[in-house]
Design a protein around this motif. Structure first.
Motif, PDB file in Angstrom:
ATOM      1  N   ILE A   1       0.835  -1.198   0.000  1.00  0.00           N
ATOM      2  CA  ILE A   1       0.000   0.000   0.000  1.00  0.00           C
ATOM      3  C   ILE A   1       0.873   1.252   0.000  1.00  0.00           C
ATOM      4  CG2 ILE A   1      -1.799   1.253   1.216  1.00  0.00           C
ATOM      5  CD1 ILE A   1      -2.696  -1.393  -0.040  1.00  0.00           C
ATOM      6  N   ASP A   2       1.907   1.258   0.835  1.00  0.00           N
ATOM      7  CA  ASP A   2       2.791   2.420   0.896  1.00  0.00           C
ATOM      8  C   ASP A   2       3.527   2.631  -0.420  1.00  0.00           C
ATOM      9  OD1 ASP A   2       1.942   2.786   3.440  1.00  0.00           O
ATOM     10  OD2 ASP A   2       3.834   2.294   4.423  1.00  0.00           O
ATOM     11  N   VAL A   3       3.951   1.536  -1.046  1.00  0.00           N
ATOM     12  CA  VAL A   3       4.650   1.674  -2.334  1.00  0.00           C
ATOM     13  C   VAL A   3       3.718   2.254  -3.385  1.00  0.00           C
ATOM     14  CG1 VAL A   3       5.740   0.393  -4.221  1.00  0.00           C
ATOM     15  CG2 VAL A   3       6.307  -0.163  -1.851  1.00  0.00           C
ATOM     16  N   PHE A   4       2.483   1.752  -3.442  1.00  0.00           N
ATOM     17  CA  PHE A   4       1.539   2.260  -4.436  1.00  0.00           C
ATOM     18  C   PHE A   4       1.208   3.733  -4.180  1.00  0.00           C
ATOM     19  CE2 PHE A   4      -2.766   2.821  -6.217  1.00  0.00           C
ATOM     20  CZ  PHE A   4      -2.527   2.405  -7.516  1.00  0.00           C
ATOM     21  N   ASP A   5       1.056   4.112  -2.921  1.00  0.00           N
ATOM     22  CA  ASP A   5       0.775   5.515  -2.604  1.00  0.00           C
ATOM     23  C   ASP A   5       1.920   6.421  -3.073  1.00  0.00           C
ATOM     24  OD1 ASP A   5      -1.647   4.845  -1.506  1.00  0.00           O
ATOM     25  OD2 ASP A   5      -0.901   4.777   0.560  1.00  0.00           O
ATOM     26  N   GLU A   6       3.165   5.971  -2.851  1.00  0.00           N
ATOM     27  CA  GLU A   6       4.307   6.780  -3.280  1.00  0.00           C
ATOM     28  C   GLU A   6       4.373   6.869  -4.801  1.00  0.00           C
ATOM     29  OE1 GLU A   6       6.505   8.588  -1.657  1.00  0.00           O
ATOM     30  OE2 GLU A   6       5.467   8.189   0.225  1.00  0.00           O
ATOM     31  N   VAL A   7       4.026   5.790  -5.462  1.00  0.00           N
ATOM     32  CA  VAL A   7       4.030   5.800  -6.930  1.00  0.00           C
ATOM     33  C   VAL A   7       3.001   6.781  -7.462  1.00  0.00           C
ATOM     34  CG1 VAL A   7       3.466   4.425  -8.971  1.00  0.00           C
ATOM     35  CG2 VAL A   7       4.977   3.486  -7.212  1.00  0.00           C
ATOM     36  N   MET A   8       1.811   6.767  -6.892  1.00  0.00           N
ATOM     37  CA  MET A   8       0.766   7.671  -7.359  1.00  0.00           C
ATOM     38  C   MET A   8       1.132   9.130  -7.100  1.00  0.00           C
ATOM     39  SD  MET A   8      -1.590   5.907  -8.839  1.00  0.00           S
ATOM     40  CE  MET A   8      -0.235   4.884  -9.463  1.00  0.00           C
TER      41      MET A   8
ATOM     42  N   MET B   1      -1.557   3.312 -18.441  1.00  0.00           N
ATOM     43  CA  MET B   1      -0.948   3.686 -17.162  1.00  0.00           C
ATOM     44  C   MET B   1       0.239   2.797 -16.798  1.00  0.00           C
ATOM     45  SD  MET B   1      -3.949   4.734 -14.451  1.00  0.00           S
ATOM     46  CE  MET B   1      -2.699   5.054 -13.200  1.00  0.00           C
ATOM     47  N   VAL B   2       0.324   1.618 -17.399  1.00  0.00           N
ATOM     48  CA  VAL B   2       1.364   0.664 -17.009  1.00  0.00           C
ATOM     49  C   VAL B   2       2.754   1.256 -17.201  1.00  0.00           C
ATOM     50  CG1 VAL B   2       2.369  -1.583 -17.538  1.00  0.00           C
ATOM     51  CG2 VAL B   2      -0.115  -1.316 -17.448  1.00  0.00           C
ATOM     52  N   ALA B   3       2.977   1.902 -18.338  1.00  0.00           N
ATOM     53  CA  ALA B   3       4.306   2.461 -18.603  1.00  0.00           C
ATOM     54  C   ALA B   3       4.648   3.563 -17.614  1.00  0.00           C
ATOM     55  CB  ALA B   3       4.361   2.985 -20.039  1.00  0.00           C
ATOM     56  N   ASP B   4       3.700   4.441 -17.320  1.00  0.00           N
ATOM     57  CA  ASP B   4       3.974   5.528 -16.380  1.00  0.00           C
ATOM     58  C   ASP B   4       4.206   5.013 -14.963  1.00  0.00           C
ATOM     59  OD1 ASP B   4       3.712   7.340 -18.427  1.00  0.00           O
ATOM     60  OD2 ASP B   4       1.598   7.767 -18.025  1.00  0.00           O
ATOM     61  N   VAL B   5       3.410   4.029 -14.539  1.00  0.00           N
ATOM     62  CA  VAL B   5       3.582   3.467 -13.194  1.00  0.00           C
ATOM     63  C   VAL B   5       4.926   2.736 -13.094  1.00  0.00           C
ATOM     64  CG1 VAL B   5       2.658   1.822 -11.528  1.00  0.00           C
ATOM     65  CG2 VAL B   5       1.105   3.321 -12.781  1.00  0.00           C
ATOM     66  N   SER B   6       5.307   2.024 -14.147  1.00  0.00           N
ATOM     67  CA  SER B   6       6.595   1.313 -14.130  1.00  0.00           C
ATOM     68  C   SER B   6       7.752   2.296 -14.027  1.00  0.00           C
ATOM     69  CB  SER B   6       6.730   0.462 -15.387  1.00  0.00           C
ATOM     70  OG  SER B   6       5.759  -0.563 -15.417  1.00  0.00           O
ATOM     71  N   ARG B   7       7.668   3.402 -14.764  1.00  0.00           N
ATOM     72  CA  ARG B   7       8.722   4.414 -14.654  1.00  0.00           C
ATOM     73  C   ARG B   7       8.771   5.011 -13.248  1.00  0.00           C
ATOM     74  NH1 ARG B   7       7.442   5.506 -20.195  1.00  0.00           N
ATOM     75  NH2 ARG B   7       5.669   6.799 -19.591  1.00  0.00           N
ATOM     76  N   ALA B   8       7.597   5.211 -12.643  1.00  0.00           N
ATOM     77  CA  ALA B   8       7.572   5.753 -11.278  1.00  0.00           C
ATOM     78  C   ALA B   8       8.188   4.762 -10.287  1.00  0.00           C
ATOM     79  CB  ALA B   8       6.140   6.094 -10.888  1.00  0.00           C
ATOM     80  N   ILE B   9       7.923   3.459 -10.467  1.00  0.00           N
ATOM     81  CA  ILE B   9       8.526   2.437  -9.586  1.00  0.00           C
ATOM     82  C   ILE B   9      10.041   2.450  -9.728  1.00  0.00           C
ATOM     83  CG2 ILE B   9       8.735  -0.039  -9.209  1.00  0.00           C
ATOM     84  CD1 ILE B   9       5.791  -0.309  -9.945  1.00  0.00           C
ATOM     85  N   LEU B  10      10.515   2.560 -10.962  1.00  0.00           N
ATOM     86  CA  LEU B  10      11.960   2.598 -11.185  1.00  0.00           C
ATOM     87  C   LEU B  10      12.589   3.828 -10.549  1.00  0.00           C
ATOM     88  CD1 LEU B  10      14.349   1.232 -12.547  1.00  0.00           C
ATOM     89  CD2 LEU B  10      13.848   2.528 -14.610  1.00  0.00           C
ATOM     90  N   THR B  11      11.910   4.943 -10.625  1.00  0.00           N
ATOM     91  CA  THR B  11      12.416   6.161  -9.988  1.00  0.00           C
ATOM     92  C   THR B  11      12.497   6.006  -8.477  1.00  0.00           C
ATOM     93  OG1 THR B  11      11.460   7.504 -11.770  1.00  0.00           O
ATOM     94  CG2 THR B  11      12.052   8.640  -9.736  1.00  0.00           C
TER      95      THR B  11
END
Length: 990
Positions: free
Chosen positions: A495-502, A780-790
């Motif tokens: 949950i915390d990881v997803f919140d930070e990604v968003m 959204m998959v590409a944008d979320v993946s880039r955010a996870i990598l960041t």
């Protein structure tokens, strides 16, 4: 137009007036200038929709092309004769007109018809009768010159524009689009090429919808409502202007021409801009379209002016409806090409071969085959000239375009925003150094920024994010109890990881978490919620697998991957009488032994000639080599070293021995004192063979994998770390399990809570880790993946892991206590390299010095040497004999010689040593002791020599060489055979 004179035979001169009258009457009926009758007639049929104003204008343009050609080429031997027929915009009437033209008029080529649907039938008729069919407007790829060789497309193939459409999407990085097309041969033919072009830039076609040409407004509304409910906001439209105008009007009424929407239309819109009504143009504000690029030349301007004047003259009542420039020019160039090809091929009068058939059922069966069709077709295909639309050049039976123009519909018309060329792609203009992008585009709704091409929530609601409900391992997802406000407090690592990604997304994303109660049974049901459109996203500890990716899309993983097993550990109580050998590996034992011997040998070589303690019998000296080297283990070597070279060797070696013995002692102590733990099992195959029970986490994807490994009926599911520990402590025989199989993140949590008694063993089976679940094709998959990598590159992920899992080293696993590693040669390779290099260097330095200083003595020894063998062997024997002698020049033996001169005896003041001869018995008073070199001076290199000396040795014996003296003494002492003491006088040389 100038007439061409024709000479007739004199006997037919009386028939000239009749023939001229007949020809003039015929050509006048066919709207061809009377001068055309003076050359060989080439009959060309033209099929148009005469009922529409467009057909009337096309007719005028084609007639002007033929007239202009012969005006420019008055000496032509052929004359094109045009025969017009009306298709009425009907497929059957167009086919009927083609049959009538071929059968009755015996035309040698056909121009038209206007649409791809009409042309499809006509093309097959022309192909059967070998009559070339040239179309300037049938652009559908379904009509192929490769399948129907007598079809010539004097226009651009629609498949050509799929590359610029894909290039426009690529410029703005749109990777998903919806394709809507006209349900006709014109519309469907483009789909394969469009799909390939979009795939080439990594874009997906999210949906493709066909719209009938006669669709009602309700039907159009139904299509648009479905598009509105999709997340994709990029639409590619491929329709003719008549349907496209109504389609965009309905789209505007439904609010789909507003901000966020992107509409890219093919040339079916861009070419026909002057066909749309003002209301339709207003509805298309912001649309981006294509049209073939036509350079505005003086010839084109002249033709346009003449065309308008003639059109007003011949049709005074015609409405002022302007025709698209490019199609008008293509029609003109097509007629010009036929006239030029007929002249180049020298086509004569038409001749058709009647088919030989017993029974002709239809007019198609009665059609003949043109004898001039193939010749005329080849001439058309090879015709090139500078036409009104540009360079007329056919490749594979199709017109080649130099470029496409990208236009943006703004206000009352279209504005050029860029170009596309096959060799360079998108550019702002046609200059070589132009920027590879488009000019500023006014999008629907006039947004300040370029639309992102999709929307988070098509219906404007928050994203429904499903999360699993877990009974154990709540560090990942914890669905708390309902609060007083009616909401659940959902927390956890995922949950915390997803919140930070968003939070790091470049645009706001509204969402809400919704617990999924049945996830503990199987995560497949949870993933299916997205596929069934009951959830927009799934967030949790969901592993990425190939089967799941077939139905949904995953982001890149945000945890490490793999699954393995955890087993209990037990104390290792086994002992061995050879445990003292275990601290060192076999390679290290062997290397140590070799270097011990090598070091002793180097010290002996250096000290042998100058140190009496390194001399003696062969066996004594062999023993000394090993004794001296191994005595360094306990630093008990007492031999005094005379050479600095050997001292340096020993210093380095003692340092190596010190480190080696210290490491050995520490390792052996650890083995004897530290408690050793061993896993109860190390291999899954051993579990299968023993028939033990194994455990796994409920709802995991590895359950079917375990069954394939052979654990079908010996599997027990658990949900918490406490249950794992309880089951492992009981064991398989007592209602528990022998091993727990689970993914690496869960096993690490278990081992962090239960530090003692368990360890992870066996291979790690690879997976792709945990990822967030999105619908198939979600942008959204590409944008979320880039955010996870960041996040992974920064410290946020590490801080979240520390928050939920603690410090990585706060609780060590038992892997360090399982067994004890022994020391290997690689651990001490550097030390052995140092001592080996130093010892070898000192040995080389000594040998070089020895051979240099003793070079004269070595030559004398070689000259005095005798014996059998090759010269090399005799030389080696002489060198070894000389090396074996004492170095009387050394400080040690020079001191001994001085003391002997002063005391009268070399051994007068020296305590007898182990190398003194035991055969002397009692020596007479005042007599000297037997010198050491007489008995104990032999070395492994000593060689016996015979001598003719007497039993008594005279004082003159001092002139005898030392080796002769030594060896002769031994022989005489042996020959005496008596134990009586003998008096021996020793004379000191010199």
């Amino acid at each position: 137009m100038a007439r061409r004179s024709v000479q007739f035979p004199s006997f037919l001169s009386f028939l000239c007036p009749l023939l001229l009258a007949a020809l003039v009457g015929l050509t006048t009926a066919q709207n061809v200038p009377p001068a055309a009758a003076l050359g060989a007639r080439v009959r060309v049929g033209v099929i148009l929709n005469m009922t529409s104003p467009v057909g009337a204008r096309r007719r005028v343009g084609i007639q002007m092309a033929v007239e202009d050609y012969y005006a420019a080429n008055p000496a032509s031997a052929t004359r094109v004769e045009l025969h017009f027929r009306d298709s009425g915009a009907d497929v059957l009437r167009a086919a009927s007109a083609a049959v009538e033209l071929i059968k009755n008029e015996q035309v040698q080529a056909i121009i038209g018809p206007a649409t791809s649907a009409e042309a499809e039938f006509v093309v097959y008729i022309g192909n059967r009768s070998h009559v070339p069919v040239l179309s300037y407007s049938a652009t559908s790829p379904s009509l192929s010159p490769a399948q129907t060789p007598f079809f010539v497309r004097a226009a651009a193939n629609d498949s050509f524009q799929t590359a610029p459409v894909a290039a426009i999407l690529d410029v703005f990085r749109w990777r998903a689009a919806v394709v809507v097309y006209e349900d006709s041969p014109y519309g469907t033919g483009i789909l394969p090429s469009l799909a390939d072009a979009l795939q080439g830039i990594g874009a997906k076609i999210m949906d493709r919808t066909a719209v009938p040409t006669d669709a009602t407004d309700d039907r159009l509304d139904a299509v648009l409502y479905r598009f509105k409910g999709m997340p994709t906001r990029v639409f590619v439209v491929h329709m003719m202007y008549s349907l496209a105008g109504r389609f965009f009007r309905r789209a505007k009424m439904l609010g789909m021409m507003s901000e966020g929407y992107v509409w890219v239309a093919t040339d079916g819109v861009g070419i026909f801009m002057d066909r749309f009504s003002p209301e339709e143009v207003d509805a298309m504000q912001g649309v981006v379209s294509l049209r073939p690029y036509v350079q505005e030349t003086d010839a084109a301007k002249n033709f346009s002016a003449r065309f308008k004047a003639r059109l007003r003259r011949e049709n005074p009542t015609a409405d002022d409806v302007r025709e698209p420039t490019v199609l008008r020019f293509w029609a003109y160039d097509t007629a010009w090409a036929i006239a030029a090809a007929a002249e180049a091929a020298g086509v004569t009068s038409p001749a058709f071969q009647t088919p030989q058939m017993n029974m002709a059922l239809t007019d198609l069966d009665r059609l003949g085959v043109s004898a001039t069709g193939t010749t005329l077709l080849n001439a058309v295909l090879n015709t090139t000239f500078d036409g009104l639309a540009g360079k007329f050049r056919l490749v594979d039976g199709q017109l080649q375009l130099p470029a496409y123009e990208v236009v943006n519909i703004i206000g009352k018309g279209a504005r050029t925003v860029g170009f596309w060329r096959p060799e360079s792609g998108i550019s702002q203009d046609l200059n070589a150094g132009s920027a590879k992008t488009l000019k500023q585009i006014l999008w629907p709704g006039e947004p300040r920024d370029t639309p992102k091409g999709w929307t988070v929530s098509p219906n404007g609601h928050k994203l429904r994010v499903n999360v699993p409900t877990k009974r154990g391992f709540t560090q990942f997802v914890d669905v708390g109890n309902v609060s007083t406000t009616g909401n659940r407090n959902i927390t956890g690592y995922c949950i915390d990881v997803f919140d930070e990604v968003m939070k790091s997304m470049p645009y706001p994303v509204p969402y809400e978490y919704v617990p999924f109660p049945d996830s503990s049974e199987s995560y497949e049901k949870l993933v299916d919620q997205v596929n069934m459109q009951k959830a927009d996203v799934v967030v949790g500890d969901v592993t990425i697998t190939a089967d799941r990716m077939a139905e949904v899309d995953f982001t890149m993983p945000f945890t490490e991957s793999g699954w393995s097993m955890v087993v209990a550990v037990q104390k290792d109580t086994s002992t061995s009488m050879w445990i003292f050998l275990q601290p060192l590996t076999t390679s290290l034992w062997i290397a140590s032994l070799i270097f011990f011997c090598f070091t002793g040998f180097v010290v002996w070589v250096i000290e042998h000639r100058i140190n009496p303690e390194f001399r003696g019998t062969p066996w004594q000296q062999f023993g000394l080599i090993f004794y001296f080297a191994f005595s360094t283990l306990v630093f008990s070597h007492k031999e005094k070293l005379e050479s600095n070279l050997s001292r340096l060797v020993v210093i380095i070696w003692v340092f190596v021995v010190l480190i080696l013995t210290s490491s050995y002692t520490a390792s052996l102590t650890s083995m004897l004192t530290v408690q050793k733990l061993q896993p109860t099992v190390t291999d899954a195959r051993e579990l299968v063979r023993r028939g033990d029970y194994i455990g796994f986490q409920e709802g995991t994807f590895i359950e079917p994998l375990l069954k394939k490994m052979g654990f079908q009926d010996r599997m027990r599911s658990y949900s918490t770390a406490d249950q794992y520990a309880d089951a492992l402590s009981k064991g398989s025989a007592n209602g528990g399990v022998a091993a727990i199989f689970d993914e690496i993140p869960y096993l690490k949590i278990f081992l962090s809570q239960y530090c003692d008694g368990y360890t992870m063993v066996g291979p790690i089976y690879k997976t792709d880790g945990f990822g967030f679940v999105f619908p198939k094709g979600s942008p959204m998959v590409a944008d979320v993946s880039r955010a996870i990598l960041t996040l992974a590159e920064g410290e946020n992920i590490a801080q979240i892991e520390k928050k939920w899992f603690g410090d990585p080293g706060s609780c060590q696993s038992q892997s360090s206590a399982v067994g004890s590693s022994n020391l290997s040669f690689r651990s001490f390779g550097g030390l052995f390299l140092i001592t080996g290099v130093v010892s070898s260097a000192m040995l080389v330095i000594y040998l070089v010095t020895f051979f240099y200083r003793e070079r004269d003595e070595l030559r004398e020894a070689e000259a005095a040497g005798s014996g059998s063998g090759s010269p090399s062997l005799r030389r080696l024997r002489a060198w070894m004999q000389h090396y074996d002698r004492k170095d009387l020049k050394s400080t040690t033996f020079r001191t001994f010689n001085d003391e002997s001169v002063r005391n009268g005896s070399e051994y007068a003041t020296r305590t007898p040593r182990w190398f003194d001869s035991p055969c002397n018995g009692v020596v007479a008073a005042g007599a000297n002791r037997i010198p050491e070199e007489a008995v104990g001076g032999m070395s492994p290199f000593s060689v016996s020599r015979s001598s003719e000396t007497n039993a008594g040795i005279s004082p003159a014996a001092g002139d005898t060489p030392a080796s002769d003296f030594d060896n002769s003494f031994e022989r005489r002492a042996g020959e005496a055979g008596t134990s009586q003491p003998q008096q021996i006088n020793l004379a000191t040389p010199g």
